[in-house]
Write an enzyme that holds these catalytic residues in place. Structure first.
Site, mmCIF file in Angstrom:
data_model
loop_
_atom_site.group_PDB
_atom_site.id
_atom_site.type_symbol
_atom_site.label_atom_id
_atom_site.label_comp_id
_atom_site.label_asym_id
_atom_site.label_seq_id
_atom_site.Cartn_x
_atom_site.Cartn_y
_atom_site.Cartn_z
ATOM 1 N N HIS A 215 -9.589 1.437 4.471
ATOM 2 C CA HIS A 215 -8.325 1.561 5.222
ATOM 3 C C HIS A 215 -8.560 2.487 6.424
ATOM 4 O O HIS A 215 -9.316 3.458 6.324
ATOM 5 C CB HIS A 215 -7.217 2.118 4.318
ATOM 6 C CG HIS A 215 -5.875 2.048 4.968
ATOM 7 N ND1 HIS A 215 -5.455 2.983 5.888
ATOM 8 C CD2 HIS A 215 -4.874 1.136 4.871
ATOM 9 C CE1 HIS A 215 -4.242 2.649 6.312
ATOM 10 N NE2 HIS A 215 -3.870 1.536 5.713
ATOM 11 N N ASN B 218 0.878 -1.170 0.000
ATOM 12 C CA ASN B 218 0.000 0.000 0.000
ATOM 13 C C ASN B 218 0.915 1.218 0.000
ATOM 14 O O ASN B 218 1.496 1.561 1.021
ATOM 15 C CB ASN B 218 -0.886 -0.034 1.264
ATOM 16 C CG ASN B 218 -1.691 1.238 1.440
ATOM 17 O OD1 ASN B 218 -1.786 2.053 0.525
ATOM 18 N ND2 ASN B 218 -2.278 1.400 2.618
ATOM 19 N N TRP B 219 1.045 1.827 -1.171
ATOM 20 C CA TRP B 219 1.977 2.944 -1.296
ATOM 21 C C TRP B 219 1.459 4.241 -0.674
ATOM 22 O O TRP B 219 2.199 5.213 -0.569
ATOM 23 C CB TRP B 219 2.317 3.180 -2.786
ATOM 24 C CG TRP B 219 3.320 2.219 -3.326
ATOM 25 C CD1 TRP B 219 3.994 1.258 -2.630
ATOM 26 C CD2 TRP B 219 3.772 2.122 -4.684
ATOM 27 N NE1 TRP B 219 4.841 0.572 -3.464
ATOM 28 C CE2 TRP B 219 4.720 1.083 -4.733
ATOM 29 C CE3 TRP B 219 3.467 2.815 -5.870
ATOM 30 C CZ2 TRP B 219 5.369 0.731 -5.919
ATOM 31 C CZ3 TRP B 219 4.104 2.455 -7.041
ATOM 32 C CH2 TRP B 219 5.051 1.421 -7.064
ATOM 33 N N GLY C 42 4.837 1.188 4.750
ATOM 34 C CA GLY C 42 6.185 1.754 4.638
ATOM 35 C C GLY C 42 7.190 0.843 3.941
ATOM 36 O O GLY C 42 7.950 1.292 3.076
ATOM 37 N N SER D 106 3.145 -2.355 10.300
ATOM 38 C CA SER D 106 4.601 -2.415 10.552
ATOM 39 C C SER D 106 5.250 -3.741 10.151
ATOM 40 O O SER D 106 6.217 -4.177 10.771
ATOM 41 C CB SER D 106 4.909 -2.089 12.022
ATOM 42 O OG SER D 106 4.519 -0.753 12.307
HETATM 43 P P1 PGA Z 1 2.654 0.114 7.630
HETATM 44 O O1 PGA Z 1 1.218 0.377 6.969
HETATM 45 O O2 PGA Z 1 3.152 -1.192 7.053
HETATM 46 O O3 PGA Z 1 3.502 1.289 7.230
HETATM 47 O O4 PGA Z 1 2.447 0.009 9.094
HETATM 48 C C1 PGA Z 1 0.313 -0.663 6.757
HETATM 49 C C2 PGA Z 1 -0.947 -0.121 6.122
HETATM 50 O O5 PGA Z 1 -1.339 1.009 6.433
HETATM 51 O O6 PGA Z 1 -1.580 -0.804 5.301
#
Ligand code: PGA
Length: 250
Positions: free
Chosen positions: A95, A9-10, A235, A213
């Protein structure tokens, strides 16, 4: 049908040239190897470039949101058919950042899930609890309710088409990943809810990801569990090497 999925997910990152470079580099590293479904959910302005660049590679392209109406006076919105007609195959729905900053509700999420399926787009439906809800013991109630409301009005066969992403809000972008036991338990709770509503077979066939994360270091452990079918990655999906590590971990 239950399958292995790694979705990036960019968010609001990556210009078209960056998107094309990323996809070319990932495709080169991966070749035609296909251990799981690899999806990149890119900003609208990258869609067309990304789709063209990903042609003849196993990489699939998705959007991050859409409206549920067919067309009309909705300034700034994108209709399901606009995605479908350029061959987008996936769309993230609900989301937590959209729920939090753009007033998305369980009701609009449900409309979007239905609209996506009606246009042969696979919804990647996001659910997850806040830290406060977790601390007062409400996590299970919150996520199973979100799932129930988002899927309302669907038949079992349609539910199997939906990819669900369990993303605890406190883990998104914070570096605080859920333990593999907690993530797996939450995903089991979602499967149990789906079993209650649509039957055990449907619950076993639906693909459920963990998000929050996920990175190249913690992915393998998360994927070693019974019920986590892959990841929705924010990320760490912006760096080719790290994203590739996650793909290799499944
Ligand atoms: P993250 O985001 O991997 O940066 O925690 C996940 C997401 O929002 O889908």
């Amino acid at each position: 049908m239950r399958r292995k999925v790694i979705a990036g997910n960019w968010k609001m990152n990556m210009l078209p040239n960056e998107a094309m470079n990323f996809i070319n580099a990932l495709a080169e590293r991966q070749g035609q190897e296909k251990t799981c479904e690899v999806i990149l959910c890119v900003p609208y302005t990258d869609l067309f470039y990304s789709l063209l660049t990903a042609q003849n590679t196993p990489i699939k392209i998705g959007a991050q949101n859409m409206h549920w109406e067919e067309r009309g006076a909705y300034t700034g919105e994108i209709a399901p058919e606009m995605l479908q007609c350029i061959n987008v195959q996936y769309v993230i729905i609900g989301h937590s950042e959209r729920r939090q900053y753009f007033a998305e509700t369980d009701e609009t999420v449900n409309k979007k899930v239905k609209a996506a399926l009606a246009h042969e787009l696979t919804p990647i439906l996001c659910v997850g609890e806040t830290l406060k809800q977790k601390e007062v013991g409400l996590a299970e109630e919150v996520i199973t309710k979100q799932v129930e409301l988002a899927l309302g009005g669907l038949i079992a066969k349609q539910v199997e088409e939906v990819i669900i992403a369990y993303e605890p809000i406190w883990a998104i972008g914070t570096g605080k990943v859920a333990t593999k036991e907690d993530a797996n338990d939450a995903i089991k709770q979602i499967r149990n809810k789906i079993a209650d509503l649509y039957g055990e077979e449907t619950a076993q066939n639906v693909t459920i990801l963990y998000g929050g994360s996920v990175n190249g270091k913690n992915a393998k452990e998360l994927f070693s569990t019974s019920d986590i079918d892959g990841a929705l990655v924010g990320g760490a999906s912006l760096k080719v090497g790290e994203f590739e590590e996650i793909i290799k971990s499944i």
